[in-house]
Structure formats: C-alpha cells, structure tokens
Design a protein around this motif. Sequence first.
Motif, PDB file in Angstrom:
ATOM      1  N   GLU A 246       0.606  -1.241   0.053  1.00 48.17           N
ATOM      2  CA  GLU A 246      -0.212  -0.321  -0.302  1.00 48.17           C
ATOM      3  C   GLU A 246       0.657   1.042  -0.176  1.00 48.17           C
ATOM      4  OE1 GLU A 246      -3.839   0.329   2.428  1.00 48.17           O
ATOM      5  OE2 GLU A 246      -3.434  -1.826   2.704  1.00 48.17           O
ATOM      6  N   ALA A 247       0.312   2.450  -0.335  1.00 47.61           N
ATOM      7  CA  ALA A 247       1.071   3.417  -0.906  1.00 47.61           C
ATOM      8  C   ALA A 247       0.455   4.625   0.557  1.00 47.61           C
ATOM      9  CB  ALA A 247       0.854   4.192  -1.989  1.00 47.61           C
ATOM     10  N   GLU A 248       1.664   5.470   0.677  1.00 47.52           N
ATOM     11  CA  GLU A 248       1.363   6.408   2.045  1.00 47.52           C
ATOM     12  C   GLU A 248       0.972   7.150   1.974  1.00 47.52           C
ATOM     13  OE1 GLU A 248       5.434   4.484   4.799  1.00 47.52           O
ATOM     14  OE2 GLU A 248       5.538   6.563   3.493  1.00 47.52           O
ATOM     15  N   GLY A 249       0.183   7.485   3.008  1.00 52.10           N
ATOM     16  CA  GLY A 249      -1.017   8.753   2.328  1.00 52.10           C
ATOM     17  C   GLY A 249       0.243   9.402   3.920  1.00 52.10           C
ATOM     18  N   PRO A 250      -0.313  10.801   3.186  1.00 52.81           N
ATOM     19  CA  PRO A 250       0.305  12.217   4.423  1.00 52.81           C
ATOM     20  C   PRO A 250      -0.309  11.597   5.979  1.00 52.81           C
ATOM     21  CG  PRO A 250      -1.682  13.127   2.998  1.00 52.81           C
ATOM     22  CD  PRO A 250      -1.400  11.596   2.333  1.00 52.81           C
ATOM     23  N   ASP A 252       1.952   8.624   6.861  1.00 52.80           N
ATOM     24  CA  ASP A 252       1.701   7.377   7.035  1.00 52.80           C
ATOM     25  C   ASP A 252       2.725   6.478   7.282  1.00 52.80           C
ATOM     26  OD1 ASP A 252      -1.610   7.136   7.188  1.00 52.80           O
ATOM     27  OD2 ASP A 252      -1.780   6.637   5.027  1.00 52.80           O
ATOM     28  N   HIS A 253       2.789   5.555   8.009  1.00 56.14           N
ATOM     29  CA  HIS A 253       4.317   4.679   7.866  1.00 56.14           C
ATOM     30  C   HIS A 253       3.336   2.946   7.575  1.00 56.14           C
ATOM     31  CE1 HIS A 253       8.580   4.192   8.855  1.00 56.14           C
ATOM     32  NE2 HIS A 253       8.166   2.738   9.327  1.00 56.14           N
ATOM     33  N   ASN A 254       4.243   2.454   6.463  1.00 56.74           N
ATOM     34  CA  ASN A 254       4.571   1.295   5.498  1.00 56.74           C
ATOM     35  C   ASN A 254       5.455   0.628   6.004  1.00 56.74           C
ATOM     36  OD1 ASN A 254       3.661  -1.124   4.590  1.00 56.74           O
ATOM     37  ND2 ASN A 254       2.890  -0.043   3.247  1.00 56.74           N
ATOM     38  N   THR A 255       5.480   0.048   7.139  1.00 59.73           N
ATOM     39  CA  THR A 255       6.793  -0.888   7.378  1.00 59.73           C
ATOM     40  C   THR A 255       7.483  -1.716   6.545  1.00 59.73           C
ATOM     41  OG1 THR A 255       5.901  -1.138   9.849  1.00 59.73           O
ATOM     42  CG2 THR A 255       7.536  -2.028   9.495  1.00 59.73           C
ATOM     43  N   SER A 256       6.421  -2.085   5.935  1.00 62.19           N
ATOM     44  CA  SER A 256       6.667  -3.477   4.637  1.00 62.19           C
ATOM     45  C   SER A 256       6.949  -2.747   3.019  1.00 62.19           C
ATOM     46  CB  SER A 256       5.655  -4.061   4.387  1.00 62.19           C
ATOM     47  OG  SER A 256       4.715  -4.749   5.173  1.00 62.19           O
ATOM     48  N   LEU A 257       6.327  -1.304   3.605  1.00 65.36           N
ATOM     49  CA  LEU A 257       7.535  -0.353   2.433  1.00 65.36           C
ATOM     50  C   LEU A 257       8.910  -0.479   2.329  1.00 65.36           C
ATOM     51  CD1 LEU A 257       7.176   1.133   0.284  1.00 65.36           C
ATOM     52  CD2 LEU A 257       6.592   3.598   0.981  1.00 65.36           C
ATOM     53  N   HIS A 258       9.128   0.004   3.790  1.00 63.73           N
ATOM     54  CA  HIS A 258       9.914   0.793   3.952  1.00 63.73           C
ATOM     55  C   HIS A 258      11.214  -0.579   4.718  1.00 63.73           C
ATOM     56  CE1 HIS A 258       9.173   4.738   4.827  1.00 63.73           C
ATOM     57  NE2 HIS A 258       8.599   4.796   5.118  1.00 63.73           N
TER      58      HIS A 258
END
Length: 278
Positions: A246-250, A252-258
Amino acid sequence: MTTTVPPGLAEQTEIGAYAGFVTGAPPSVREALGSGSLRAGSALALAVREDPSCFFNRAGGFGAGAPITADVLEQVCGFYRDQGVPQGSLAIAPPLLPPDWASTAAQLNLTEGSRFVKLGCDTETALSAADGIAALDPGLRVGLAEPHQANEWATVMMTTFGFTTSAMTDMAASCVGKPNWRQYAVRDGDRIIAVGSIFMNGECANMFGGATLPEERGRGAQSALLTARIRAARAAGCRWLVAETEAEGPGDHNTSLHNMLRAGFEPLYERVTWLWRA
C-alpha cells in the motif's frame, strides 16, 4: 539491455502469483470458496465468491504484449458479474493505461480505489543490500516451511491478514510446496511467528504474503524473510524481483514498504486500484 523490470512482466508476475494461490487449491476447496478465473487477452481475472473482503476478486496482467481494449475490460467486468461477486478490482500499470482511459473507466463505471506502490529491482542489487538488513532476534530462525507445517504456516498468514474461515486457510495451505513457489517461516522454538512466500515466473519473482503475528513484530522477522526469498530467487535464476504494498498517505508509515526499500527495492510506479461494483 533493459535495466528495470518491464511493467508488463511485473504485472504478469503479480497476477500469476495470485492465480497460482487461488486456482491451485484442490477442487473441493475451490468449490467451497466459489473460486473462478478468466483469461481475457493478456489479463487474468480471479474471483472468490465466499471472500467477504473481495480481496481476491482481482484482475491483472493487462497490456503485457497485447493492447488493453474495451472488449477485454468488458470481459473482466462481465466475469465478475457472472461470478456473483459484489466487487472486483482491476490493476493496470500507469505506463500501460490507454490514452482514452478516463472515458473508458467512466463507461464501465470503474472508480478509483486504494493506491499501491509497485517495487522492483534486479536480484544482484537485492543480494548486495541484504547484507545490511538487520539480523533476527536471538532464538529466532528462518527456513523453508515443511509440508507437515502447511496448516500452521497458512493459519499465521491468513489470520494475520484477517481471513479466518477454514476454507481460506485450506487454500493457503495447499500452496505450500507447489512448483515455482517457495514458502518460508520464522520460528521461535517450534512455533511459527512469521511467514512469506516467493513466486517464480521465469526471469521475474514476486514477493507474496509476508505476515508476522502482531505480538511478534519488531524482531527482524520480515527482513529475514526478505533475505531468504531474495536468495531463493537468485538460486532459481531470476533476474528481477517485484513486490507491491500500500502507498503511504500523509502521515502514514508502511513498515513493509520501508523493509523493501532497505532490501534494495525501488518504487517503479504508484498504481490505482480500479473498482467494479455490481
């Protein structure tokens, strides 16, 4: 020579993983779930009627070597209608959208849903980055899921994502050990606390279904699973790796993305999920 993953190949590999996951289940499980699939041009559409979340009602692989035509899109929407599902999604890479997409989407009553980041990298880059990924907590170990652990493995994956019916767990368990797949688990003693799969599609491999039990997060499990799957892809001769999250919105913090960015993945594009509703 192409230095980045071609969008068509990235999308084909993603939907290929979902198709293998859904349609590879035994007939009794597919019947219990009301699972079906349709090939339309280069695209593949899936439906799982007994999935109340509609997550597995998805179509992808559009525009990979074949144009995205109104006929193909109408076939997919008609498939969802015939399957009796309330909602289905169409995933189309932005570089592959036809120029008249806005009017086409309006004619088919497709609306914008959530946004996902498509990530990719070459296997060698990921292998180099894997050396710098944080280590597992002491006492944890990562390895292939064994066939006799399929049900426990599947239960961790599916319940973490909110799928609690026995048929959904059976669908996931049936994938363990299938050709072109590798399933990994992180164990604390004899107990599985985190899981992840990789699906191999020739030169390209797709990261699939990484999940950690909520109470076990922050112990390095997903980073270890990424490293194990990167090595598996390299051993299988894959040139590229892809993933989506999932894309991060304002704010947000997506642990999988990082986690994936640390593992050498780079954003390829941000993709809208186009929704068809009955």
